[in-house]
Scaffold this active site. Structure first.
Site, PDB file in Angstrom:
ATOM      1  N   LYS A  71       6.354   3.867  -4.083  1.00  0.00           N
ATOM      2  CA  LYS A  71       5.282   4.744  -3.570  1.00  0.00           C
ATOM      3  C   LYS A  71       5.637   5.333  -2.207  1.00  0.00           C
ATOM      4  CE  LYS A  71       1.718   3.606  -6.674  1.00  0.00           C
ATOM      5  NZ  LYS A  71       0.572   2.788  -6.998  1.00  0.00           N
ATOM      6  N   ARG A 105       3.213  -4.279 -10.809  1.00  0.00           N
ATOM      7  CA  ARG A 105       3.564  -3.144 -11.691  1.00  0.00           C
ATOM      8  C   ARG A 105       4.756  -2.442 -11.055  1.00  0.00           C
ATOM      9  NH1 ARG A 105       2.451   2.274 -12.100  1.00  0.00           N
ATOM     10  NH2 ARG A 105       2.129   3.055 -14.209  1.00  0.00           N
TER      11      ARG A 105
HETATM   12  C1  9MG Z   1      -0.839   4.260 -13.345  1.00  0.00           C
HETATM   13  N1  9MG Z   1      -0.646   3.695 -12.014  1.00  0.00           N
HETATM   14  C2  9MG Z   1       0.059   4.255 -10.994  1.00  0.00           C
HETATM   15  N2  9MG Z   1      -0.004   3.457  -9.921  1.00  0.00           N
HETATM   16  C3  9MG Z   1      -0.750   2.387 -10.271  1.00  0.00           C
HETATM   17  C4  9MG Z   1      -1.177   1.234  -9.606  1.00  0.00           C
HETATM   18  O1  9MG Z   1      -0.884   1.019  -8.322  1.00  0.00           O
HETATM   19  N3  9MG Z   1      -1.926   0.334 -10.272  1.00  0.00           N
HETATM   20  C5  9MG Z   1      -2.269   0.555 -11.573  1.00  0.00           C
HETATM   21  N4  9MG Z   1      -3.025  -0.371 -12.182  1.00  0.00           N
HETATM   22  N5  9MG Z   1      -1.891   1.645 -12.252  1.00  0.00           N
HETATM   23  C6  9MG Z   1      -1.154   2.532 -11.611  1.00  0.00           C
END
Ligand code: 9MG
Length: 298
Positions: free
Chosen positions: A228, A263
C-alpha cells in the site's frame, strides 16, 4: 482483549479456519487494471495458475477479486465482474483451501457462494443494499467486514478527521452488531481496519500502533498492508511491486499486535517471516511459570 484471548476459529462455508496460528490470505486479482500486478492474472487460466502458485508458497486462504480497489479506480459493471470472477471461483473451489471473494455486490456474493466459495470479503462491510441479506442467507459462510471512509472514487479527496482509531473501532463494532442482528453468527465474522481506505499515512500508522484497541470489538482482525501507498510514503519505494520488504514488515507488526489474518501479495516472504515469529512465540509458550520465576530470582 489481547491476542491470546481472541476467538480461535473463523467459521466459513466449508472450512473452520484455525486462528491460533496466523493465517496468510493470498491476493488473486482478476483485473486488467490491478495496481500491483499490472493485470497479469487477467485471464482465468493465469489467475488459476497464480492461485496454485500462492498455495505452493504457503497461502492458507485465497482472496479472489474482480474489481480494483485502488483509490480513484472506476467501479466495474456487474456483468463484467461476474465474467471475471465466476470462472476462476468455479475452479478454485476444487483446490481444498478456503476461497474468499472480494466483492461488495450482492449478486456476485450470491453467485460465488452458490459455487462453493467460503468467505465474502466486503470493503463496504455489507452496507450496500442487499449485501447483508445475501450473506445472511448462507448458513455458514465467513465474512470480512472492513472499514472504509467514503468510497474508492472519493476516499482520498477528504480523508478522515479526528481520532481515527476510536472511529474505526466504533464503526467495526456497529457493523458486526448489524450483521449479528440479521442472523449472521458471530463466529463467521472477521473485522478489518481498512488500511489506506480514506486514511492519511499518519492515520494508517496510528491504526497499526494502536491496533490493540481494535481488539476490544471481540472479533478476529484481518490486516491488509500489502504494497500500500503508506508503505511507499515512509520508505520512498515508489513501485508497489517493489514494496515487498515493507509489506512483510507491516504484516509481521500487525500479527505481533494481534491480527490473525494478513492479506498479502507476497505470500512466500510473509510465510517465512511468520515462521520466525512463530518460533519465538512457541518458545515463549513452552516456558513454564516455574521457569519464569526461576529467571526472575537474583
Ligand atoms: C480488497 N482489499 C484491498 N485492500 C484490502 C484490505 O486492506 N482489507 C480487505 N479485507 N480487503 C482489501
Amino acid at each position: 482483549m489481547n491476542a491470546r484471548q481472541q476467538v480461535a476459529v473463523w467459521q466459513t462455508a466449508r472450512h473452520r479456519i484455525d486462528l491460533r496460528r496466523p493465517q496468510v490470505m493470498g491476493i488473486v486479482n482478476v483485473t486488467p487494471d490491478s495496481f500491483s500486478d499490472g493485470g497479469a492474472h487477467g485471464s482465468t487460466s493465469s489467475a488459476l495458475r497464480h492461485c496454485e502458485a500462492l498455495l505452493c508458497e504457503g497461502a492458507d486462504i485465497l482472496d479472489i477479486g474482480g474489481e480494483s480497489t485502488r483509490p480513484g479506480s472506476p467501479a466495474v459493471p456487474l456483468e463484467e465482474e461476474l465474467a471475471r470472477v465466476l470462472p476462476v471461483v468455479r475452479e478454485a473451489v476444487r483446490l481444498d483451501v478456503p476461497i474468499s471473494v472480494d466483492t461488495y455486490k450482492p449478486e456476485v456474493m450470491r453467485a460465488v457462494l452458490d459455487l462453493g466459495a467460503d468467505i465474502v470479503n466486503d470493503i463496504w462491510a455489507l452496507r450496500r443494499p442487499g449485501a447483508a441479506e445475501a450473506v445472511a442467507a448462507q448458513p455458514s459462510c465467513g465474512v470480512c467486514l472492513m472499514h472504509m471512509h467514503r468510497d474508492p472514487q472519493t476516499m482520498q479527496a477528504a480523508p478522515m478527521q479526528g481520532d481515527v482509531v476510536s472511529q474505526v473501532l466504533l464503526f467495526l463494532q456497529r457493523s458486526a452488531q448489524a450483521a449479528c442482528a440479521l442472523g449472521i453468527d458471530s463466529a463467521r465474522i472477521v473485522l478489518d481496519p481498512g488500511i489506506g481506505f480514506g486514511k492519511t499515512v499518519a492515520q494508517n500508522f496510528a491504526l497499526l500502533a494502536r491496533q490493540g484497541e481494535l481488539m476490544a470489538a471481540g472479533f478476529p482482525l484481518l490486516a491488509g498492508w500489502s504494497r500500500k501507498s503508506s508503505l511507499g510514503a515512509v520508505t520512498g519505494v515508489e513501485s508497489p511491486a517493489e514494496r515487498v520488504v515493507p509489506s512483510v514488515a507491516a504484516a509481521l507488526m500487525a500479527v505481533e499486535r494481534g491480527a490473525r489474518i494478513v492479506r498479502v501479495h507476497d505470500v512466500r516472504q510473509t510465510v517465512q517471516a511468520l515462521a520466525v515469529w512463530r518460533a519465538a512465540e512457541d518458545a515463549r509458550a513452552d516456558r513454564t511459570p516455574e521457569q519464569d520465576e526461576e529467571k526472575q530470582r537474583p
